[in-house]
Design a protein around this motif. Structure first.
Motif, PDB file in Angstrom:
ATOM      1  N   LEU A 196       0.840  -1.203   0.000  1.00 12.67           N
ATOM      2  CA  LEU A 196       0.000   0.000   0.000  1.00 12.67           C
ATOM      3  C   LEU A 196       0.873   1.250   0.000  1.00 12.67           C
ATOM      4  CD1 LEU A 196      -2.849   1.327   0.271  1.00 12.67           C
ATOM      5  CD2 LEU A 196      -2.460   1.292   2.741  1.00 12.67           C
ATOM      6  N   ALA A 197       1.889   1.272   0.861  1.00  6.95           N
ATOM      7  CA  ALA A 197       2.794   2.427   0.929  1.00  6.95           C
ATOM      8  C   ALA A 197       3.474   2.652  -0.420  1.00  6.95           C
ATOM      9  CB  ALA A 197       3.824   2.217   2.029  1.00  6.95           C
ATOM     10  N   ALA A 198       3.940   1.589  -1.059  1.00  7.00           N
ATOM     11  CA  ALA A 198       4.602   1.723  -2.353  1.00  7.00           C
ATOM     12  C   ALA A 198       3.636   2.227  -3.420  1.00  7.00           C
ATOM     13  CB  ALA A 198       5.208   0.387  -2.778  1.00  7.00           C
ATOM     14  N   LEU A 199       2.430   1.719  -3.408  1.00 13.47           N
ATOM     15  CA  LEU A 199       1.436   2.173  -4.387  1.00 13.47           C
ATOM     16  C   LEU A 199       1.152   3.659  -4.237  1.00 13.47           C
ATOM     17  CD1 LEU A 199      -1.105  -0.778  -4.311  1.00 13.47           C
ATOM     18  CD2 LEU A 199       0.302  -0.084  -6.247  1.00 13.47           C
ATOM     19  N   VAL A 200       0.893   4.077  -3.015  1.00 10.12           N
ATOM     20  CA  VAL A 200       0.515   5.476  -2.766  1.00 10.12           C
ATOM     21  C   VAL A 200       1.708   6.411  -2.967  1.00 10.12           C
ATOM     22  CG1 VAL A 200      -0.315   7.100  -1.017  1.00 10.12           C
ATOM     23  CG2 VAL A 200      -1.370   4.842  -1.224  1.00 10.12           C
ATOM     24  N   GLU A 201       2.881   5.993  -2.539  1.00 12.32           N
ATOM     25  CA  GLU A 201       4.035   6.895  -2.525  1.00 12.32           C
ATOM     26  C   GLU A 201       4.905   6.824  -3.774  1.00 12.32           C
ATOM     27  OE1 GLU A 201       6.019   5.931   1.132  1.00 12.32           O
ATOM     28  OE2 GLU A 201       4.183   6.260   2.290  1.00 12.32           O
ATOM     29  N   VAL A 202       4.842   5.724  -4.520  1.00  9.61           N
ATOM     30  CA  VAL A 202       5.758   5.559  -5.652  1.00  9.61           C
ATOM     31  C   VAL A 202       5.010   5.414  -6.981  1.00  9.61           C
ATOM     32  CG1 VAL A 202       7.603   4.140  -6.629  1.00  9.61           C
ATOM     33  CG2 VAL A 202       7.484   4.492  -4.152  1.00  9.61           C
ATOM     34  N   LEU A 203       4.027   4.525  -7.032  1.00 15.76           N
ATOM     35  CA  LEU A 203       3.428   4.167  -8.314  1.00 15.76           C
ATOM     36  C   LEU A 203       2.318   5.089  -8.795  1.00 15.76           C
ATOM     37  CD1 LEU A 203       3.396   0.290  -7.930  1.00 15.76           C
ATOM     38  CD2 LEU A 203       4.988   1.698  -9.238  1.00 15.76           C
ATOM     39  N   LEU A 204       1.502   5.560  -7.890  1.00 16.93           N
ATOM     40  CA  LEU A 204       0.371   6.396  -8.298  1.00 16.93           C
ATOM     41  C   LEU A 204       0.791   7.854  -8.443  1.00 16.93           C
ATOM     42  CD1 LEU A 204      -2.424   4.889  -6.038  1.00 16.93           C
ATOM     43  CD2 LEU A 204      -2.059   4.494  -8.470  1.00 16.93           C
ATOM     44  N   LEU A 205      -0.026   8.631  -9.131  1.00 15.43           N
ATOM     45  CA  LEU A 205       0.232  10.062  -9.230  1.00 15.43           C
ATOM     46  C   LEU A 205       0.353  10.652  -7.829  1.00 15.43           C
ATOM     47  CD1 LEU A 205      -2.406  10.918 -11.982  1.00 15.43           C
ATOM     48  CD2 LEU A 205       0.056  10.698 -12.294  1.00 15.43           C
ATOM     49  N   SER A 206       1.179  11.665  -7.689  1.00 17.48           N
ATOM     50  CA  SER A 206       1.492  12.184  -6.354  1.00 17.48           C
ATOM     51  C   SER A 206       0.254  12.687  -5.603  1.00 17.48           C
ATOM     52  CB  SER A 206       2.529  13.292  -6.453  1.00 17.48           C
ATOM     53  OG  SER A 206       2.034  14.372  -7.232  1.00 17.48           O
ATOM     54  N   ASP A 207      -0.742  13.156  -6.316  1.00 17.85           N
ATOM     55  CA  ASP A 207      -1.944  13.676  -5.652  1.00 17.85           C
ATOM     56  C   ASP A 207      -3.114  12.699  -5.686  1.00 17.85           C
ATOM     57  OD1 ASP A 207      -0.719  16.044  -5.001  1.00 17.85           O
ATOM     58  OD2 ASP A 207      -1.374  17.065  -6.826  1.00 17.85           O
ATOM     59  N   TYR A 208      -2.831  11.431  -5.964  1.00 14.51           N
ATOM     60  CA  TYR A 208      -3.906  10.453  -6.090  1.00 14.51           C
ATOM     61  C   TYR A 208      -4.718  10.333  -4.808  1.00 14.51           C
ATOM     62  CZ  TYR A 208      -6.058   6.743  -8.784  1.00 14.51           C
ATOM     63  OH  TYR A 208      -6.930   6.002  -9.530  1.00 14.51           O
ATOM     64  N   TYR A 209      -4.031  10.254  -3.684  1.00 16.86           N
ATOM     65  CA  TYR A 209      -4.709  10.127  -2.403  1.00 16.86           C
ATOM     66  C   TYR A 209      -4.556  11.371  -1.541  1.00 16.86           C
ATOM     67  CZ  TYR A 209      -5.984   5.300  -3.167  1.00 16.86           C
ATOM     68  OH  TYR A 209      -6.548   4.155  -3.651  1.00 16.86           O
ATOM     69  N   ALA A 210      -4.262  12.496  -2.151  1.00 16.97           N
ATOM     70  CA  ALA A 210      -4.254  13.761  -1.411  1.00 16.97           C
ATOM     71  C   ALA A 210      -5.706  14.120  -1.087  1.00 16.97           C
ATOM     72  CB  ALA A 210      -3.610  14.848  -2.257  1.00 16.97           C
ATOM     73  N   PRO A 211      -5.925  14.992  -0.126  1.00 19.86           N
ATOM     74  CA  PRO A 211      -7.308  15.354   0.210  1.00 19.86           C
ATOM     75  C   PRO A 211      -8.132  15.828  -0.993  1.00 19.86           C
ATOM     76  CG  PRO A 211      -5.835  16.134   1.909  1.00 19.86           C
ATOM     77  CD  PRO A 211      -4.963  15.583   0.800  1.00 19.86           C
ATOM     78  N   SER A 212      -7.493  16.462  -1.969  1.00 20.98           N
ATOM     79  CA  SER A 212      -8.224  16.920  -3.163  1.00 20.98           C
ATOM     80  C   SER A 212      -8.504  15.778  -4.135  1.00 20.98           C
ATOM     81  CB  SER A 212      -7.405  17.984  -3.895  1.00 20.98           C
ATOM     82  OG  SER A 212      -6.239  17.399  -4.464  1.00 20.98           O
ATOM     83  N   MET A 213      -7.766  14.666  -3.990  1.00 19.13           N
ATOM     84  CA  MET A 213      -7.862  13.509  -4.888  1.00 19.13           C
ATOM     85  C   MET A 213      -7.676  13.909  -6.352  1.00 19.13           C
ATOM     86  SD  MET A 213     -10.648  11.052  -3.047  1.00 19.13           S
ATOM     87  CE  MET A 213     -10.062   9.597  -3.895  1.00 19.13           C
ATOM     88  N   LEU A 214      -6.815  14.896  -6.596  1.00 18.10           N
ATOM     89  CA  LEU A 214      -6.587  15.402  -7.942  1.00 18.10           C
ATOM     90  C   LEU A 214      -6.105  14.308  -8.887  1.00 18.10           C
ATOM     91  CD1 LEU A 214      -6.523  17.792  -9.873  1.00 18.10           C
ATOM     92  CD2 LEU A 214      -4.180  18.239  -9.101  1.00 18.10           C
ATOM     93  N   GLY A 215      -5.175  13.484  -8.436  1.00 15.49           N
ATOM     94  CA  GLY A 215      -4.665  12.405  -9.284  1.00 15.49           C
ATOM     95  C   GLY A 215      -5.758  11.434  -9.703  1.00 15.49           C
ATOM     96  N   SER A 216      -6.639  11.121  -8.780  1.00  8.23           N
ATOM     97  CA  SER A 216      -7.755  10.226  -9.079  1.00  8.23           C
ATOM     98  C   SER A 216      -8.697  10.865 -10.101  1.00  8.23           C
ATOM     99  CB  SER A 216      -8.521   9.901  -7.797  1.00  8.23           C
ATOM    100  OG  SER A 216      -9.661   9.134  -8.081  1.00  8.23           O
ATOM    101  N   ARG A 217      -8.949  12.136  -9.931  1.00 12.45           N
ATOM    102  CA  ARG A 217      -9.829  12.823 -10.881  1.00 12.45           C
ATOM    103  C   ARG A 217      -9.212  12.892 -12.271  1.00 12.45           C
ATOM    104  NH1 ARG A 217     -11.752  17.882  -7.365  1.00 12.45           N
ATOM    105  NH2 ARG A 217      -9.727  18.502  -8.144  1.00 12.45           N
ATOM    106  N   VAL A 218      -7.883  13.080 -12.337  1.00  6.33           N
ATOM    107  CA  VAL A 218      -7.187  13.074 -13.626  1.00  6.33           C
ATOM    108  C   VAL A 218      -7.353  11.719 -14.291  1.00  6.33           C
ATOM    109  CG1 VAL A 218      -4.906  13.137 -14.709  1.00  6.33           C
ATOM    110  CG2 VAL A 218      -5.539  14.887 -13.041  1.00  6.33           C
ATOM    111  N   ASP A 219      -7.169  10.641 -13.527  1.00  2.00           N
ATOM    112  CA  ASP A 219      -7.352   9.292 -14.082  1.00  2.00           C
ATOM    113  C   ASP A 219      -8.779   9.089 -14.586  1.00  2.00           C
ATOM    114  OD1 ASP A 219      -4.813   8.316 -13.893  1.00  2.00           O
ATOM    115  OD2 ASP A 219      -5.210   6.972 -12.209  1.00  2.00           O
ATOM    116  N   GLN A 220      -9.748   9.565 -13.847  1.00  3.72           N
ATOM    117  CA  GLN A 220     -11.145   9.404 -14.256  1.00  3.72           C
ATOM    118  C   GLN A 220     -11.433  10.159 -15.550  1.00  3.72           C
ATOM    119  OE1 GLN A 220     -13.685  10.320 -10.878  1.00  3.72           O
ATOM    120  NE2 GLN A 220     -12.295   9.188  -9.551  1.00  3.72           N
ATOM    121  N   LEU A 221     -10.897  11.366 -15.681  1.00  3.48           N
ATOM    122  CA  LEU A 221     -11.100  12.140 -16.911  1.00  3.48           C
ATOM    123  C   LEU A 221     -10.370  11.498 -18.089  1.00  3.48           C
ATOM    124  CD1 LEU A 221     -10.906  15.773 -15.518  1.00  3.48           C
ATOM    125  CD2 LEU A 221     -12.927  14.577 -16.386  1.00  3.48           C
ATOM    126  N   THR A 222      -9.203  10.920 -17.825  1.00  2.94           N
ATOM    127  CA  THR A 222      -8.469  10.212 -18.878  1.00  2.94           C
ATOM    128  C   THR A 222      -9.269   8.999 -19.352  1.00  2.94           C
ATOM    129  OG1 THR A 222      -6.365  10.924 -17.926  1.00  2.94           O
ATOM    130  CG2 THR A 222      -6.302   9.042 -19.441  1.00  2.94           C
TER     131      THR A 222
END
Length: 88
Positions: free
Chosen positions: A43-69
């Motif tokens: 989990l730590a590696a996924l959040v800190e290394v593999l996913l976009l840096s803001d994927y699990y930030a409070p804004s979830m910006l990385g997740s939203r970028v993935d959804q729009l993609t």
């Protein structure tokens, strides 16, 4: 209890992220295949290394970028399904 242990431990490890919505699903999937400590480190590696840096930030910006993609790819490759989902 392993799920709760991992999520609490991760929130201590990375207080900037803490616990974020949907980490529980990811962690639960890891626990299906890994022991508690291994699941924590993956989990730590996924959040800190593999996913976009803001994927699990409070804004979830990385997740939203993935959804729009994904939405853009769906519209390009499967336009009828995209149109159907947009109409829901």
């Amino acid at each position: 209890m392993p799920l709760k242990n991992i999520l609490l431990a991760y929130s201590v490890r990375n207080p900037q992220v803490g616990y974020c919505q949907s980490m529980n699903f990811l962690c639960a999937m890891l626990l299906l295949y890994l022991e508690e400590e291994q699941a924590f480190w993956v989990l730590a590696a996924l959040v800190e290394v593999l996913l976009l840096s803001d994927y699990y930030a409070p804004s979830m910006l990385g997740s939203r970028v993935d959804q729009l993609t994904f939405q853009s790819c769906l519209a390009w490759k499967l336009p009828r399904i995209f149109a159907h989902l947009r109409g829901m």
